[in-house]
Design an enzyme around this catalytic site. Structure first.
Site, PDB file in Angstrom:
ATOM      1  N   TRP A 104       0.827  -1.214   0.000  1.00  0.00           N
ATOM      2  CA  TRP A 104       0.000   0.000   0.000  1.00  0.00           C
ATOM      3  C   TRP A 104       0.848   1.245   0.000  1.00  0.00           C
ATOM      4  O   TRP A 104       0.553   2.207  -0.723  1.00  0.00           O
ATOM      5  CB  TRP A 104      -0.999  -0.030   1.154  1.00  0.00           C
ATOM      6  CG  TRP A 104      -2.090  -1.021   0.904  1.00  0.00           C
ATOM      7  CD1 TRP A 104      -2.348  -2.144   1.617  1.00  0.00           C
ATOM      8  CD2 TRP A 104      -3.032  -1.007  -0.181  1.00  0.00           C
ATOM      9  NE1 TRP A 104      -3.400  -2.830   1.055  1.00  0.00           N
ATOM     10  CE2 TRP A 104      -3.843  -2.151  -0.052  1.00  0.00           C
ATOM     11  CE3 TRP A 104      -3.274  -0.148  -1.255  1.00  0.00           C
ATOM     12  CZ2 TRP A 104      -4.874  -2.456  -0.949  1.00  0.00           C
ATOM     13  CZ3 TRP A 104      -4.307  -0.446  -2.151  1.00  0.00           C
ATOM     14  CH2 TRP A 104      -5.085  -1.584  -1.987  1.00  0.00           C
ATOM     15  N   ASP A 178      -1.723   6.582   6.117  1.00  0.00           N
ATOM     16  CA  ASP A 178      -2.802   5.745   5.584  1.00  0.00           C
ATOM     17  C   ASP A 178      -3.103   4.719   6.671  1.00  0.00           C
ATOM     18  O   ASP A 178      -2.337   3.772   6.882  1.00  0.00           O
ATOM     19  CB  ASP A 178      -2.352   5.053   4.291  1.00  0.00           C
ATOM     20  CG  ASP A 178      -3.430   4.112   3.738  1.00  0.00           C
ATOM     21  OD1 ASP A 178      -4.473   3.940   4.398  1.00  0.00           O
ATOM     22  OD2 ASP A 178      -3.205   3.538   2.646  1.00  0.00           O
ATOM     23  N   LYS A 202     -12.746  -1.440   6.064  1.00  0.00           N
ATOM     24  CA  LYS A 202     -12.017  -2.399   6.897  1.00  0.00           C
ATOM     25  C   LYS A 202     -12.622  -2.398   8.307  1.00  0.00           C
ATOM     26  O   LYS A 202     -13.126  -3.408   8.767  1.00  0.00           O
ATOM     27  CB  LYS A 202     -10.520  -2.067   6.954  1.00  0.00           C
ATOM     28  CG  LYS A 202      -9.791  -1.798   5.617  1.00  0.00           C
ATOM     29  CD  LYS A 202     -10.033  -2.732   4.533  1.00  0.00           C
ATOM     30  CE  LYS A 202      -9.411  -2.567   3.164  1.00  0.00           C
ATOM     31  NZ  LYS A 202      -8.353  -1.677   2.849  1.00  0.00           N
TER      32      LYS A 202
HETATM   33  C1  LIG Z   1      -7.749  -1.340   1.441  1.00  0.00           C
HETATM   34  C2  LIG Z   1      -6.637  -0.361   1.514  1.00  0.00           C
HETATM   35  C3  LIG Z   1      -6.454   0.627   0.535  1.00  0.00           C
HETATM   36  C4  LIG Z   1      -7.322   0.724  -0.688  1.00  0.00           C
HETATM   37  O1  LIG Z   1      -8.547   1.253  -0.429  1.00  0.00           O
HETATM   38  P1  LIG Z   1      -9.593   1.541  -1.631  1.00  0.00           P
HETATM   39  O2  LIG Z   1     -10.835   1.809  -0.893  1.00  0.00           O
HETATM   40  O3  LIG Z   1      -9.636   0.319  -2.497  1.00  0.00           O
HETATM   41  O4  LIG Z   1      -9.120   2.724  -2.366  1.00  0.00           O
HETATM   42  C5  LIG Z   1      -5.409   1.504   0.696  1.00  0.00           C
HETATM   43  N1  LIG Z   1      -4.585   1.435   1.760  1.00  0.00           N
HETATM   44  C6  LIG Z   1      -4.732   0.497   2.704  1.00  0.00           C
HETATM   45  C7  LIG Z   1      -3.797   0.468   3.855  1.00  0.00           C
HETATM   46  C8  LIG Z   1      -5.760  -0.419   2.613  1.00  0.00           C
HETATM   47  O5  LIG Z   1      -5.911  -1.369   3.558  1.00  0.00           O
END
Ligand SMILES: *Cc1c(COP(=O)(O)O)cnc(C)c1O
Length: 375
Positions: A104, A178, A202
C-alpha cells in the site's frame, strides 16, 4: 430472522461488521425512526440526514479523541484516490517523503509522483516487507511538504505500533498516515499526525466512504487543477456536502461508531470502555492467533515480532499444496475468506474490531484439527 449463528468472516475488506449494526440497519431500512423514509432515500440536506451526519462526526471525534483543530472530511474515492488527492492538496508540487513498508505504501508513492517529487525516505523491501525500517535510518528531506507512511500494511501484515515523532527526527514536515486497515482499532497520537486517511471498508463500514482527518492549517493550498470535489478546503467549507456524500455508508459508519463507544471489556486492570476496550480485545485476539501459529510447529508467520499487525495476520501452511484443502475445510467450518493476497500467498486472517475473540478461537481450534490430520 435466522437464529443460526453467522459464520466468522476473515475478509481483508470489505469486511465483517458488528451484527448489532447490521440488525439495526435492517430494522431501519424502510423507515428511519418514523421519518417514513429509508436513509438511502433522504436528501443529504434534510434535517434527518443532517442529524445522522452530525452525530456520526461527533461520535468519531469522541471515539478517536480528535482535537478540535482537525477537520473531519467524509469523502468518496477510497484510500487509493487519496493517494492522488493528498499530493494535490498538500504537496504544492514540491518534495514529499515516502516510507515504503509494503504494497500500500508503495502504491501511494507511485501515485504521488504524478503530482510532485516523491522521494524514498526508507524501505523494508530488502526484507520482503516483514520488518519496519528503524526511525533513525529514515532519510528525510529538508524541504518535504509532508512525510507519508502506511501505519498498517493490510497485505503484508506489518503495523507501526508507535507513529514516528518526525520532530525528534529533525523534520518539521507533517506526517500523513494511511490508517485504512487499523483506524479505530487503537488510539492515534494526534500530536504526531498532520493528516490521517482511511477507506471505511475495513473497520468502519461499507466501501464508498473515505475519512480524511486533517489539521486545519494544512488545507487551502491545493494545486490549481485539483477537482473542486477533491479540494479539502472546498470539502471542509461545505461540511463534506459540496457533492452528494455517500450517505448510506456515512450512516452505517455512524452506527459502527456508536457500537464502538458502547464496548466494554473487563481486564485485570479494571473495566475498559470504548476504544480502550476495543484495543484490549484486539491485543488479546492477535496474541491468541500469533501464539498458536508460533507454537504450532506447522503454521508460520514471517513478520518480525515487533511490527506484527493486530488486524491482518498472514500465515503459511508447511506446503502450498495444502492450501486448497485448508481453504475448503475452513469454508466448511464457517470460517470465511481466509485466502491470502496473491502477492504474498498462503492465508491471511483479518481480525478487525467486529471479529469477536470467539471467532479467533474458532479459527485456532480449526487450525489445530487441520494440522493434526494433515501433519
Ligand atoms: C484497502 C486499503 C487501501 C485501498 O482502499 P480503496 O478503498 O480500495 O481505495 C489503501 N490502503 C490500505 C492500507 C488499505 O488497507
Amino acid at each position: 430472522m435466522s437464529t443460526s449463528p453467522r459464520p466468522f468472516n476473515f475478509s481483508a475488506g470489505p469486511a465483517t461488521l458488528p451484527e448489532e449494526v447490521l440488525q439495526q440497519a435492517a430494522a431501519e431500512m424502510l423507515d428511519w425512526r418514523g421519518s417514513g423514509m429509508g436513509v438511502m432515500e433522504m436528501s443529504h440536506r434534510g434535517k434527518e440526514f443532517t442529524s445522522i451526519a452530525e452525530q456520526a462526526e461527533a461520535d468519531l471525534r469522541t471515539l478517536l479523541a480528535i482535537p478540535s483543530h482537525f477537520k473531519v472530511l467524509f469523502m468518496q474515492g477510497g484510500a487509493i484516490a487519496e493517494n492522488a488527492i493528498i499530493p494535490m492538496n498538500l504537496s504544492r508540487g514540491g518534495v514529499v517523503d515516502h516510507v515504503i513498508t509494503g504494497s500500500w505504501s508503495q502504491k501511494s508513492a507511485k501515485e504521488a509522483r504524478k503530482y510532485c517529487t516523491a522521494k524514498l525516505a526508507a524501505s523494508n523491501e530488502a526484507d520482503h516487507h516483514t520488518t519496519l525500517p528503524a526511525h533513525g535510518s529514515w532519510q528525510l528531506s529538508d524541504d518535504a511538504t509532508y512525510v507519508h507512511v502506511c501505519s498498517n500494511e493490510t497485505i503484508h501484515g506489518v503495523e507501526m505500533h508507535a507513529l514516528p515523532d518526525l520532530a525528534a527526527l529533525g523534520s518539521t514536515a507533517p506526517l500523513v498516515i494511511d490508517c485504512s486497515s487499523h483506524i479505530a482499532s487503537r488510539p492515534i497520537d494526534w500530536s504526531r499526525v498532520g493528516l490521517a486517511y482511511a477507506g471505511a471498508q475495513k473497520n468502519i463500514g461499507p466501501s464508498g466512504l473515505t475519512l480524511v482527518i486533517v489539521r486545519e492549517d494544512l488545507i487551502g493550498h491545493a494545486l490549481p487543477d485539483t477537482p473542486s470535489a477533491f479540494d479539502y478546503q472546498v470539502v471542509a467549507d461545505n461540511g463534506s456536502m459540496y457533492n452528494t456524500p455517500p450517505t448510506y455508508a456515512w450512516y452505517i459508519a455512524g452506527l459502527v461508531f456508536q457500537w464502538a463507544l458502547k464496548q466494554r471489556e473487563v481486564t485485570p486492570q479494571g473495566e475498559l470502555t470504548g476504544l480502550a476496550a476495543i484495543e484490549a480485545r484486539n491485543i488479546a485476539k492477535a496474541q491468541l492467533l500469533y501464539d498458536y501459529i508460533d507454537g504450532s510447529g506447522y503454521y508460520t508467520n514471517k513478520v518480525a515480532k515487533d511490527c506484527r499487525s493486530r488486524m491482518n495476520i498472514p500465515f503459511f501452511l508447511p506446503d502450498d499444496s495444502l492450501n486448497a484443502a485448508f481453504l475448503a475445510s475452513t469454508q466448511g467450518a464457517g470460517l470465511l475468506q481466509l485466502k491470502g493476497h496473491k502477492s504474498v500467498g498462503g492465508m491471511r486472517a483479518s481480525i478487525y474490531n467486529a471479529m469477536p475473540l470467539a471467532g479467533v478461537q474458532a479459527l485456532v481450534d480449526h487450525m489445530k484439527q487441520f494440522a493434526a490430520s494433515h501433519g
